[in-house]
Design an enzyme around this catalytic site. Structure first.
Site, PDB file in Angstrom:
ATOM      1  N   ILE A  25       0.868  -1.245   0.014  1.00 15.50           N
ATOM      2  CA  ILE A  25      -0.025  -0.113   0.106  1.00 15.50           C
ATOM      3  C   ILE A  25       0.976   1.178   0.039  1.00 15.50           C
ATOM      4  O   ILE A  25       1.329   1.633   1.185  1.00 15.50           O
ATOM      5  CB  ILE A  25      -0.907  -0.050   1.133  1.00 15.50           C
ATOM      6  CG1 ILE A  25      -2.103  -1.273   1.044  1.00 15.50           C
ATOM      7  CG2 ILE A  25      -1.797   1.390   1.327  1.00 15.50           C
ATOM      8  CD1 ILE A  25      -2.900  -1.261   2.289  1.00 15.50           C
ATOM      9  N   PRO A  26       1.343   1.822  -0.983  1.00 12.57           N
ATOM     10  CA  PRO A  26       2.253   2.598  -1.339  1.00 12.57           C
ATOM     11  C   PRO A  26       1.844   4.079  -0.689  1.00 12.57           C
ATOM     12  O   PRO A  26       1.905   5.215  -1.346  1.00 12.57           O
ATOM     13  CB  PRO A  26       2.520   2.852  -2.766  1.00 12.57           C
ATOM     14  CG  PRO A  26       0.734   2.703  -3.311  1.00 12.57           C
ATOM     15  CD  PRO A  26       0.274   1.554  -2.426  1.00 12.57           C
ATOM     16  N   CYS A  27       1.953   4.100   0.447  1.00 10.31           N
ATOM     17  CA  CYS A  27       1.966   5.601   1.127  1.00 10.31           C
ATOM     18  C   CYS A  27       3.080   6.579   0.598  1.00 10.31           C
ATOM     19  O   CYS A  27       3.054   7.748   1.083  1.00 10.31           O
ATOM     20  CB  CYS A  27       1.507   5.531   2.645  1.00 10.31           C
ATOM     21  SG  CYS A  27       2.745   4.534   3.446  1.00 10.31           S
ATOM     22  N   HIS A  28       4.203   5.750   0.344  1.00 16.31           N
ATOM     23  CA  HIS A  28       5.257   6.568   0.087  1.00 16.31           C
ATOM     24  C   HIS A  28       5.248   7.518  -0.793  1.00 16.31           C
ATOM     25  O   HIS A  28       6.025   8.548  -0.993  1.00 16.31           O
ATOM     26  CB  HIS A  28       6.682   5.794  -0.372  1.00 16.31           C
ATOM     27  CG  HIS A  28       6.328   4.789  -1.426  1.00 16.31           C
ATOM     28  ND1 HIS A  28       5.617   3.625  -1.146  1.00 16.31           N
ATOM     29  CD2 HIS A  28       6.752   5.007  -2.579  1.00 16.31           C
ATOM     30  CE1 HIS A  28       5.976   2.951  -2.372  1.00 16.31           C
ATOM     31  NE2 HIS A  28       6.450   3.815  -3.318  1.00 16.31           N
ATOM     32  N   ARG A  29       4.044   7.347  -1.704  1.00 14.76           N
ATOM     33  CA  ARG A  29       3.715   8.287  -2.958  1.00 14.76           C
ATOM     34  C   ARG A  29       2.986   9.742  -2.590  1.00 14.76           C
ATOM     35  O   ARG A  29       2.609  10.182  -3.396  1.00 14.76           O
ATOM     36  CB  ARG A  29       2.943   7.474  -4.176  1.00 14.76           C
ATOM     37  CG  ARG A  29       3.766   6.354  -4.525  1.00 14.76           C
ATOM     38  CD  ARG A  29       2.768   5.431  -5.566  1.00 14.76           C
ATOM     39  NE  ARG A  29       3.641   4.325  -5.835  1.00 14.76           N
ATOM     40  CZ  ARG A  29       2.872   3.016  -6.355  1.00 14.76           C
ATOM     41  NH1 ARG A  29       1.712   3.172  -6.624  1.00 14.76           N
ATOM     42  NH2 ARG A  29       3.757   2.060  -6.772  1.00 14.76           N
TER      43      ARG A  29
END
Length: 306
Positions: free
Chosen positions: A264-268
């Site tokens: 779940i790419p919360c780094h984006r």
């Protein structure tokens, strides 16, 4: 040996937007009062009851409430009751009493969605994961140690850090009574998939995920998965994408609550000015993931198609 990176930090909510006008403040105050009313009620009040208290039509109230909180009044009431159950079970209360005190007159209604709300049955949750079986393994990648854990429903944790033992202790603290089983050959293949995703975050994945969170959190997490690799959005843009433009801080908290790094790419998500904000597993790791995605997206775009 990978270079040591800064320790993990949490997402810092972005500053208040200058676009917060007087009507928005009035709506926020009204909805805050209604939320307190919902929390204090023995049974969830109906939309008509809330509308009467707010002195507006049910349709208008429904729209304003969702714009401010990101969820409907019913979803908010359901999430509040589920939180009360979790807190009561954490305190050692019996399952039937916890459900009754939270306002579930028919326990079957809670059990229908118990695995989504808790990730396991209420009895197992009360026991800190008792009778739950969680497979896990810790491996090394270019960003340090990576822990992967999976329940019967799918991957329930992907954590990055400097210390493998610390990652394992955090998993044990999260599920103190669960049966934690070290990796076998089949699980090692799953770990390899996760490491591949860390090394090439621009690639798509088909990992089965055990996503545990409120309705609002799951909306945010799904929106994160819809962001194309190599691209970033601000917290404000993310709030707009889920149809809750005034819920920027709640969106930031949902990002901070994500326990599935990269999948779940919360780094984006970045600040409105493009600067990097906090990241649960360290800002340096966030930057590294974004650089990799941008490079991979560029390489894919430059590759001639047959």
């Amino acid at each position: 040996m990978p270079a040591r990176l800064p320790s993990a930090s949490t997402h810092a909510p972005p500053p208040a937007s200058s676009a917060d006008l007087a009507p928005a403040h009035r709506h926020a105050s009204l909805v805050a009062a209604l939320c307190r009313h919902i929390e204090a009620a023995e049974q969830p009040p109906s939309l008509d009851e809330l509308a009467a208290q707010a002195q507006m039509s049910p349709h208008h109230l429904h729209r304003i409430f969702k714009a401010v909180t990101g969820v409907t009044p019913k979803a908010y009431a359901d999430a509040h009751r589920a939180r009360k159950v979790r807190e009561a079970l954490d305190a050692g209360q019996r399952v039937t009493e916890a459900l009754h005190d939270a306002g579930f007159q028919a326990p079957s209604r809670f059990y229908e969605g118990a695995r989504q709300r808790l990730g396991m049955t209420p009895t197992a949750f009360r026991g800190g994961g008792k009778d739950a079986v969680i497979h896990f393994a810790v491996a090394q990648c270019s960003l340090g140690a990576v822990l992967v854990a999976a329940s019967a429903l799918g991957v329930c944790a992907i954590s990055l850090g400097d210390d493998a033992d610390a990652l394992t202790r955090a998993l044990q603290d999260r599920f103190p009574q669960a049966e934690l089983i070290g990796a076998d050959a089949d699980f090692e293949r799953l770990v390899a998939q996760v490491i591949g995703l860390v090394e090439m975050p621009a690639q798509s994945h088909s990992l089965p995920l055990d996503v545990r969170g409120t309705a609002f959190q799951q909306r945010v997490w799904q929106a994160l998965r819809d962001i194309p690799p190599g691209q970033t959005v601000s917290y404000t843009e993310l709030a707009e994408r889920i149809g809750s433009p005034t819920s920027v801080r709640a969106v930031a908290r949902a990002c901070a609550s994500n326990t599935l790094a990269v999948a779940i790419p919360c780094h984006r998500v970045v600040r409105l000015n493009g600067d990097l904000s906090g990241y649960r597993w360290g800002v340096a790791r966030k930057q590294a993931l974004l650089v990799r995605e941008a490079d991979q997206a560029t390489a894919m775009a430059d590759t001639p198609r047959p």
